[in-house]
Design a protein around this motif. Structure first.
Motif, PDB file in Angstrom:
ATOM      1  N   GLY A  23      66.319-129.345 -30.282  1.00 53.32           N
ATOM      2  CA  GLY A  23      65.408-129.879 -31.285  1.00 53.32           C
ATOM      3  C   GLY A  23      64.379-128.886 -31.794  1.00 53.32           C
ATOM      4  O   GLY A  23      63.579-129.219 -32.659  1.00 53.32           O
ATOM      5  N   ASP A  24      64.382-127.665 -31.264  1.00 53.15           N
ATOM      6  CA  ASP A  24      63.431-126.652 -31.712  1.00 53.15           C
ATOM      7  C   ASP A  24      63.782-126.184 -33.121  1.00 53.15           C
ATOM      8  O   ASP A  24      64.957-126.047 -33.471  1.00 53.15           O
ATOM      9  N   ILE A  25      62.757-125.907 -33.920  1.00 56.58           N
ATOM     10  CA  ILE A  25      62.973-125.350 -35.248  1.00 56.58           C
ATOM     11  C   ILE A  25      63.323-123.873 -35.102  1.00 56.58           C
ATOM     12  O   ILE A  25      62.658-123.129 -34.377  1.00 56.58           O
ATOM     13  N   LEU A  26      64.394-123.459 -35.777  1.00 50.67           N
ATOM     14  CA  LEU A  26      64.842-122.071 -35.745  1.00 50.67           C
ATOM     15  C   LEU A  26      64.434-121.421 -37.062  1.00 50.67           C
ATOM     16  O   LEU A  26      64.935-121.786 -38.121  1.00 50.67           O
ATOM     17  N   VAL A  27      63.521-120.465 -36.994  1.00 50.79           N
ATOM     18  CA  VAL A  27      63.029-119.799 -38.198  1.00 50.79           C
ATOM     19  C   VAL A  27      63.781-118.485 -38.372  1.00 50.79           C
ATOM     20  O   VAL A  27      63.743-117.620 -37.499  1.00 50.79           O
ATOM     21  N   PRO A  28      64.466-118.312 -39.507  1.00 48.90           N
ATOM     22  CA  PRO A  28      65.203-117.071 -39.737  1.00 48.90           C
ATOM     23  C   PRO A  28      64.267-115.855 -39.761  1.00 48.90           C
ATOM     24  O   PRO A  28      63.131-115.937 -40.235  1.00 48.90           O
ATOM     25  N   GLU A  29      64.766-114.741 -39.257  1.00 49.35           N
ATOM     26  CA  GLU A  29      63.923-113.546 -39.138  1.00 49.35           C
ATOM     27  C   GLU A  29      63.411-113.055 -40.487  1.00 49.35           C
ATOM     28  O   GLU A  29      62.297-112.533 -40.570  1.00 49.35           O
ATOM     29  N   ASP A  30      64.173-113.208 -41.563  1.00 44.87           N
ATOM     30  CA  ASP A  30      63.700-112.770 -42.880  1.00 44.87           C
ATOM     31  C   ASP A  30      62.494-113.585 -43.342  1.00 44.87           C
ATOM     32  O   ASP A  30      61.593-113.054 -43.992  1.00 44.87           O
ATOM     33  N   ARG A  31      62.469-114.856 -42.996  1.00 40.37           N
ATOM     34  CA  ARG A  31      61.308-115.676 -43.363  1.00 40.37           C
ATOM     35  C   ARG A  31      60.081-115.262 -42.548  1.00 40.37           C
ATOM     36  O   ARG A  31      58.962-115.252 -43.058  1.00 40.37           O
ATOM     37  N   LEU A  32      60.290-114.899 -41.285  1.00 39.44           N
ATOM     38  CA  LEU A  32      59.177-114.399 -40.468  1.00 39.44           C
ATOM     39  C   LEU A  32      58.663-113.060 -41.005  1.00 39.44           C
ATOM     40  O   LEU A  32      57.451-112.838 -41.102  1.00 39.44           O
ATOM     41  N   ARG A  33      59.593-112.174 -41.383  1.00 36.42           N
ATOM     42  CA  ARG A  33      59.185-110.876 -41.944  1.00 36.42           C
ATOM     43  C   ARG A  33      58.393-111.071 -43.244  1.00 36.42           C
ATOM     44  O   ARG A  33      57.405-110.381 -43.488  1.00 36.42           O
ATOM     45  N   ALA A  34      58.833-111.991 -44.079  1.00 37.85           N
ATOM     46  CA  ALA A  34      58.127-112.256 -45.333  1.00 37.85           C
ATOM     47  C   ALA A  34      56.728-112.809 -45.066  1.00 37.85           C
ATOM     48  O   ALA A  34      55.760-112.424 -45.740  1.00 37.85           O
ATOM     49  N   ALA A  35      56.595-113.680 -44.081  1.00 39.66           N
ATOM     50  CA  ALA A  35      55.281-114.225 -43.728  1.00 39.66           C
ATOM     51  C   ALA A  35      54.362-113.118 -43.227  1.00 39.66           C
ATOM     52  O   ALA A  35      53.186-113.054 -43.596  1.00 39.66           O
ATOM     53  N   LEU A  36      54.896-112.234 -42.391  1.00 39.90           N
ATOM     54  CA  LEU A  36      54.110-111.094 -41.900  1.00 39.90           C
ATOM     55  C   LEU A  36      53.679-110.185 -43.052  1.00 39.90           C
ATOM     56  O   LEU A  36      52.537-109.714 -43.101  1.00 39.90           O
ATOM     57  N   ALA A  37      54.569-109.929 -43.978  1.00 39.10           N
ATOM     58  CA  ALA A  37      54.250-109.054 -45.112  1.00 39.10           C
ATOM     59  C   ALA A  37      53.164-109.676 -45.992  1.00 39.10           C
ATOM     60  O   ALA A  37      52.231-108.980 -46.410  1.00 39.10           O
ATOM     61  N   ARG A  38      53.269-110.976 -46.286  1.00 36.78           N
ATOM     62  CA  ARG A  38      52.232-111.643 -47.101  1.00 36.78           C
ATOM     63  C   ARG A  38      50.889-111.590 -46.398  1.00 36.78           C
ATOM     64  O   ARG A  38      49.858-111.369 -47.016  1.00 36.78           O
ATOM     65  N   SER A  39      50.919-111.778 -45.093  1.00 39.02           N
ATOM     66  CA  SER A  39      49.682-111.724 -44.318  1.00 39.02           C
ATOM     67  C   SER A  39      49.101-110.318 -44.308  1.00 39.02           C
ATOM     68  O   SER A  39      47.889-110.127 -44.478  1.00 39.02           O
ATOM     69  N   ALA A  40      49.938-109.303 -44.139  1.00 41.26           N
ATOM     70  CA  ALA A  40      49.480-107.908 -44.112  1.00 41.26           C
ATOM     71  C   ALA A  40      48.865-107.499 -45.450  1.00 41.26           C
ATOM     72  O   ALA A  40      47.932-106.696 -45.489  1.00 41.26           O
TER      73      ALA A  40
END
Length: 164
Positions: free
Chosen positions: A106-123
């Motif tokens: 039941g855990d949400i699986l977040v694709p690595e590209d979406r995590l990278r994009a979130a990190l980039a927007r934050s940076a």
């Protein structure tokens, strides 16, 4: 390959209820009669839960059939099966639709590209990383839907088997 899932209609105006049933029936290919009960979290609206068993991909078809209907709050879940991961769709009038892939627990699986994009927007200073991760996990939808989920505790659930 079949999977099973649940459609939670958290709130719908009375006039929309038959249209929801018709949309679900159109996806599943069988007549559907939902057991509508009043939704205390939003007076004047109704709620229903419907468990289904059908081919993998049905959750996305159900979410697509109900997507964009004003004043409709719903969630569709599908369990993982041998040919597909699980899915979760949440929809509210204000936020629109949220989709997540879920694992066998039941855990949400977040694709690595979406995590990278979130990190980039934050940076770049465009957003806060915590807010980005919360959005990737569907927290705004959970926050809005939680009072509707709680109000539905104890509601009946019917299983529909062998819809293929």
């Amino acid at each position: 390959m079949t999977t099973r899932g649940v459609l939670y209609v958290h709130s719908a105006p009375r006039a929309l209820c038959p249209h929801v049933e018709w949309a679900v029936a159109g996806v599943l290919g069988v007549r559907v009669n939902l057991d509508w009960i009043r939704q205390p979290a939003s007076p004047g609206t109704w709620r229903a839960e419907f468990s289904w068993q059908a081919e993998a991909g049905t959750a996305s078809k159900l979410a697509s059939a109900l997507r964009g209907w004003h004043l409709l709050r719903f969630e569709v879940t599908a369990e993982p099966c041998a040919t597909a991961e699980g899915e979760r769709y949440s929809s509210t009038p204000d936020l629109g639709i949220f989709h997540a892939v879920t694992g066998m627990h039941g855990d949400i699986l977040v694709p690595e590209d979406r995590l990278r994009a979130a990190l980039a927007r934050s940076a770049r200073g465009e957003t806060d990383l915590e807010a980005e991760i919360a959005r990737l996990l569907g927290k705004p939808w959970d926050d809005e839907l939680e009072p509707f989920r709680y109000a539905g505790e104890g509601a009946p659930v019917r299983w529909l088997h062998q819809v293929v």
